[in-house]
Design an enzyme around this catalytic site. Structure first.
Site, PDB file in Angstrom:
ATOM      1  N   ILE A 125       0.872  -1.186   0.000  1.00 44.67           N
ATOM      2  CA  ILE A 125       0.000   0.000   0.000  1.00 44.67           C
ATOM      3  C   ILE A 125       0.902   1.227   0.000  1.00 44.67           C
ATOM      4  CG2 ILE A 125      -1.833   1.236   1.209  1.00 44.67           C
ATOM      5  CD1 ILE A 125      -2.479  -1.498   2.635  1.00 44.67           C
ATOM      6  N   GLU A 126       0.931   1.926  -1.133  1.00 45.63           N
ATOM      7  CA  GLU A 126       1.838   3.076  -1.265  1.00 45.63           C
ATOM      8  C   GLU A 126       1.151   4.369  -0.846  1.00 45.63           C
ATOM      9  OE1 GLU A 126       3.534   2.794  -5.224  1.00 45.63           O
ATOM     10  OE2 GLU A 126       4.730   1.082  -4.581  1.00 45.63           O
ATOM     11  N   CYS A 160       4.844  -2.641   2.908  1.00 45.27           N
ATOM     12  CA  CYS A 160       4.983  -3.801   2.032  1.00 45.27           C
ATOM     13  C   CYS A 160       3.854  -4.805   2.262  1.00 45.27           C
ATOM     14  CB  CYS A 160       6.308  -4.509   2.312  1.00 45.27           C
ATOM     15  SG  CYS A 160       7.776  -3.574   1.860  1.00 45.27           S
ATOM     16  N   GLU A 180       4.099  -7.996   2.813  1.00 47.49           N
ATOM     17  CA  GLU A 180       4.407  -8.929   3.909  1.00 47.49           C
ATOM     18  C   GLU A 180       4.020  -8.332   5.255  1.00 47.49           C
ATOM     19  OE1 GLU A 180       6.289  -7.860   1.412  1.00 47.49           O
ATOM     20  OE2 GLU A 180       7.954  -9.192   0.990  1.00 47.49           O
TER      21      GLU A 180
HETATM   22  N1  THU Z   1       7.499  -4.099  -1.621  1.00 46.72           N
HETATM   23  C1  THU Z   1       6.809  -5.095  -0.975  1.00 46.72           C
HETATM   24  O1  THU Z   1       5.574  -5.074  -0.905  1.00 46.72           O
HETATM   25  N2  THU Z   1       7.526  -6.081  -0.385  1.00 46.72           N
HETATM   26  C2  THU Z   1       8.884  -6.166  -0.395  1.00 46.72           C
HETATM   27  O2  THU Z   1       9.452  -7.019   0.277  1.00 46.72           O
HETATM   28  C3  THU Z   1       9.662  -5.237  -1.232  1.00 46.72           C
HETATM   29  C4  THU Z   1       8.939  -4.064  -1.744  1.00 46.72           C
HETATM   30  C5  THU Z   1       6.727  -2.998  -2.235  1.00 46.72           C
HETATM   31  C6  THU Z   1       6.929  -1.672  -1.561  1.00 46.72           C
HETATM   32  C7  THU Z   1       6.628  -0.712  -2.681  1.00 46.72           C
HETATM   33  O3  THU Z   1       5.233  -0.493  -2.735  1.00 46.72           O
HETATM   34  C8  THU Z   1       7.044  -1.464  -3.936  1.00 46.72           C
HETATM   35  O4  THU Z   1       7.138  -2.827  -3.564  1.00 46.72           O
HETATM   36  C9  THU Z   1       8.353  -1.018  -4.536  1.00 46.72           C
HETATM   37  O5  THU Z   1       9.360  -0.997  -3.592  1.00 46.72           O
END
Ligand code: THU
Length: 141
Positions: free
Chosen positions: A43-44, A53, A55
């Site tokens: 979720i950005e 992230c 996870e």
């Molecule tokens: N991201 C994840 O959801 N999990 C990870 O372990 C690495 C990165 C997401 C964060 C961000 O929304 C996008 O991937 C790019 O970094």
């Protein structure tokens, strides 16, 4: 195959990824000791740093409902529109896993499909990690 259902759940979770800034879509599915599965997506945020992230979304959903015993997590991730690649978890997520999981037991699965996946223990991904044990007798509740 053992992790088919877990990987399928991670794929389903990825559909909810909110990633308008990076375009990198991630889904995760966390298997609890009682067999229940908690899912999460990344979720950005326009301010970037509040981004979470997939996870950690899955972990925080579970822990916020009182669940703290975990066996494995499946992760699928890739840029939007591209086939999923082996998306190993970032360092911050490895550290969150370290808080709640026995690193020798907890399994991290990265998948390209329900049949094609790799797995490692958390210990392999975070050797010599810092965790609750390091704080010795400090109170935990
Ligand atoms: N991201 C994840 O959801 N999990 C990870 O372990 C690495 C990165 C997401 C964060 C961000 O929304 C996008 O991937 C790019 O970094």
């Amino acid at each position: 195959m053992k992790y088919r259902e877990l990987i399928a759940a991670a794929y389903e979770a990825r559909k909810a990824s909110y990633s308008p800034y990076s375009g990198y879509r991630v889904g995760a599915a966390l298997l609890c000791a009682d067999g229940k599965i908690y899912t999460g997506c990344n979720i950005e945020n326009a301010a970037y740093t509040p981004t979470v992230c997939a996870e950690r979304t899955a972990f925080f959903k579970a822990v916020s409902e009182g669940v703290r015993n975990f066996e494995a997590i499946a992760i699928v991730g890739s840029p939007a529109g591209e086939p999923v690649q082996f998306a190993w978890p970032c360092g911050v997520c490895r550290q969150v896993m370290m808080e709640f999981c026995d690193p020798k037991q907890f399994i991290v699965i990265v998948a390209k499909s329900e049949e094609e996946y790799e797995q490692r223990t958390l210990k392999e991904l975070l050797p010599q990690g810092f965790g609750p044990e390091n704080l010795g007798g400090a109170e935990r509740s």
